[in-house]
Scaffold this active site. Structure first.
Site, PDB file in Angstrom:
ATOM      1  N   GLU A  59       4.719 -31.749  -5.689  1.00 26.10           N
ATOM      2  CA  GLU A  59       5.834 -31.178  -5.844  1.00 26.10           C
ATOM      3  C   GLU A  59       6.500 -31.015  -4.522  1.00 26.10           C
ATOM      4  OE1 GLU A  59       2.801 -30.583  -7.169  1.00 26.10           O
ATOM      5  OE2 GLU A  59       3.493 -29.847  -9.291  1.00 26.10           O
ATOM      6  N   HIS A 128       0.151 -20.796 -15.705  1.00 26.38           N
ATOM      7  CA  HIS A 128       1.336 -21.172 -16.037  1.00 26.38           C
ATOM      8  C   HIS A 128       2.253 -20.033 -16.707  1.00 26.38           C
ATOM      9  CE1 HIS A 128      -1.001 -24.693 -16.583  1.00 26.38           C
ATOM     10  NE2 HIS A 128       0.100 -25.547 -16.729  1.00 26.38           N
TER      11      HIS A 128
END
Lengths: 329, 326
Positions: A59, A128
């Site tokens: 990321e 999540h």
């Protein structure tokens, strides 16, 4: 034309890739796989691996590479699977994307769009499911937008790409299958202003993103109880269009903030503060807040449902605010 | 090299006079690295550096006056005074920082190179960082990504043996840094960073390879800073003898010895170089001293680009810009 939120987002991406050769999409599984949430399905085949670019699970590197590519003259759209994962790139987003323009004395602007999902409701558990967009809304130099309707899913990306500064686009994971009518010529939308999604007179419910459909359903139910709720969809979390929601509260005299984020030090706190600052003498009751219970989101459905505000919770909170307010009668 | 040395000596002095504030990281002792690498770049190439970047900026062609004014925080500094010593930026020379997060510039370099590659430009991005950055995840993510995508980046690791105050052997399991880059299929060399000619030769070879489609390359430049990490550093972590030992390998003296023995330069020439450097520094200091401060009224500029409509929303808020009460 009936489309889903997912299709509206995909049409927006395709449109962006067709219109501007500087635009490219990169992120985890955006290409061959078709997108973690199937948003970019088919685009890899249509535009090729250069412009629909799969990245490693890195990321920080690929978000930072998006910043560099933007500095180098491209218009990158970076997809990070969820807001939870974006934390791995927080250094690049905060220390570079948000600050380069200022640190360079106006020389280096970063025309970058970062897309990510946010929110719970799908039993994906604590890593999540969180709603951290308020954190990003805290940061000067960023713009944070949250499409809650098909029109916004279709139209926010293009406006975001025209912005010379970094824009974070928060797609609620629970909205992807939202279905409805969308004009075939639906185009770019304003990303500066909040929208009044339903007019009302008794209270203003201020919300955004995944909570909007729930709030709209609650408003419908409240109408049956002769409670007229005005619904304001923030759409943009930074900069906050307080002219719209403060204006609404000055007409309805009551405010309920519905935010899927946590209550403490979150979006709802900011909105409540601004309502109080901007409309204190118009208020008939203290600003109410309905937020997610302050736990890392649990996996079991009944616990997750209990943690996240639901339609009934909105109805109950609105009813209590209107009926119990000191200004009533 | 002499220009950097004299410029930074002046900075140190100005720091003690509190003319320069904040963090100040001097490059003294490491000059051969910036000079040797930047010598091989073309104007269209891009440079990404760290918070120890005064020398890189100077050699890249950022005017000494603009750098010094930036150190002071003056409006005519190369970053408008808003960056200071650690955040020198200069768009005309494609000088992109000035990054004060040790590995923070690496992904940006990868992205600049990606933009060049995708737009078919034969341009090199040189990225400078210290060996401390090698311990960050971003280093590894970026080696992988640059190699995977075959991007035109020259990674220049300025290994001065100390990550702030922590010696390399106390922070890295593998102290041969070229080996780490090579693990990502990035061609890598270790070079004597105190010898500007050696740096120049290695860098030129690497830059040519990168420019000609050879993908990313990595240079580990073994160097040493003669000064502390920053002006706040009491430097208790290394022995005086060690510093003295490295001072004998002063890059200026190493080069001077070659120039003299080869008969390329004489004392008179060295004096002229000293005079020119002194004049440049004096002009920079005078410029910075006389430079204006940015008025407080423009404090909120450069948070968003001027053409962005964010300004209109902030301005139309009943609470005033940024939600602040008017």
């Amino acid at each position: 034309m009936t489309v889903t939120y997912r299709e509206a987002l995909r049409d927006a991406l395709r449109d962006a890739l067709v219109r501007d050769p500087r635009v490219f999409l990169m992120g985890e599984d955006v290409g061959r796989y078709g997108g973690c949430f199937a948003v970019s399905m088919g685009l890899y085949e249509e535009f090729g691996p250069e412009r629909v670019r799969d990245t490693p699970l890195s990321e920080s590197a690929f978000v930072g590479a998006g910043i560099g590519a933007a500095l180098g003259g491209l218009r990158p759209i970076v997809e990070v699977m969820t807001v939870n994962f974006s934390l791995l790139a927080l250094d690049q987003i905060l220390n570079n994307a948000a600050t380069l323009l200022h640190m360079s004395g106006g020389q280096l602007n970063v025309p970058l769009v970062i897309r990510m999902t946010t929110g719970g409701g799908r039993q994906l558990a604590a890593q999540h499911s969180h709603s951290l967009e308020g954190w990003y809304a805290h940061i000067p130099g960023l713009r944070a937008v949250a499409p809650a309707t098909l029109e916004d899913a279709r139209g926010m990306l293009w406006t975001a790409l025209e912005d010379p500064d970094p824009v974070l686009l928060f797609e609620h994971g629970g909205l992807y299958n939202l279905e409805g009518e969308l004009a075939p010529d639906a185009g770019p939308v304003d990303i500066d202003r909040a929208a009044v999604r339903r007019a009302g007179t008794d209270l203003t419910v201020i919300t955004y993103g995944g909570m909007l459909p729930k709030v709209m359903a609650a408003a419908e139910q409240l109408a049956g109880e002769r409670i007229s709720a005005e619904v304001v969809d923030l759409r943009t979390l930074r900069p906050l269009d307080d002219a719209t929601f403060v204006g609404s509260v000055t007409r309805t005299h009551r405010a309920l903030v519905v935010d899927e984020g946590w209550r403490s030090v979150g979006m709802s706190a900011e909105i409540a503060a601004r309502v109080t600052e901007g409309a204190f003498y118009d208020l008939d009751a203290p600003v109410e807040r309905l937020c997610t219970t302050e736990v890392p989101l649990p996996h079991p459905k009944h616990l997750e449902d209990a943690a996240i505000p639901q339609v009934d919770d909105v109805v109950a909170a609105a009813r209590a605010l209107v009926q119990g307010g000191p200004g009533d009668g | 090299m002499l220009r950097i040395r004299r410029f930074e000596e002046a900075c140190a002095q100005l720091y003690t006079q509190t003319k320069i504030r904040g963090f100040l990281h001097l490059y003294i002792g490491e000059e051969a690295v910036a000079v040797g690498v930047l010598e091989g770049l073309l104007p269209e190439d891009a440079v990404v550096a760290t918070y120890r970047e005064h020398g890189h900026a100077l050699i890249r062609g950022v005017p000494a006056t603009a750098i010094m004014a930036e150190m002071y925080g003056k409006a005519t500094g190369c970053s408008g005074g808003r960056g200071g010593s650690m955040h020198l930026f200069h768009a005309p020379t494609r000088f992109y920082g000035g990054n004060a997060i040790v590995a923070g510039g690496l992904p940006i370099a990868v992205g600049l190179a990606l933009a060049d590659a995708m737009q078919g430009r034969s341009v090199v991005t040189a990225c400078f960082f210290g060996e401390g950055a090698v311990a960050e995840g971003e280093f590894h993510e970026c080696m992988n990504l640059a190699a995977l995508w075959h991007l035109p980046v020259l990674f220049c690791c300025e290994n001065n043996l100390y990550a702030m105050g922590t010696a390399l052997a106390r922070s890295e399991s593998e102290t041969n840094l070229a080996v780490k880059a090579a693990a990502y299929e990035v061609p890598a060399w270790t070079v004597d960073g105190m010898d500007v000619l050696a740096v120049e030769e290695a860098a030129r070879r690497a830059i040519d390879a990168v420019r000609n489609g050879g993908g990313p390359h990595f240079l580990e430049l073994r160097t040493y800073r003669f000064r502390a990490h920053s002006m706040f550093d009491p430097e208790r972590y290394r022995a005086k003898d060690e510093v003295e030992e490295w001072r004998h390998r002063d890059p200026l003296e190493v080069l001077w010895a070659v120039l003299e023995s080869e008969g390329i330069a004489d004392e008179a020439e060295r004096d002229r170089a000293e005079e020119a450097a002194a004049a440049e520094v004096a002009e920079a200091v005078a410029f910075a001293e006389a430079a204006p401060w940015e008025p407080v009224e423009t404090l909120e500029r450069f948070v968003y680009s001027d053409e962005s409509s964010v300004h209109d929303v902030l301005a139309s808020s009943p609470l005033g810009p940024g939600g602040r009460r008017r």
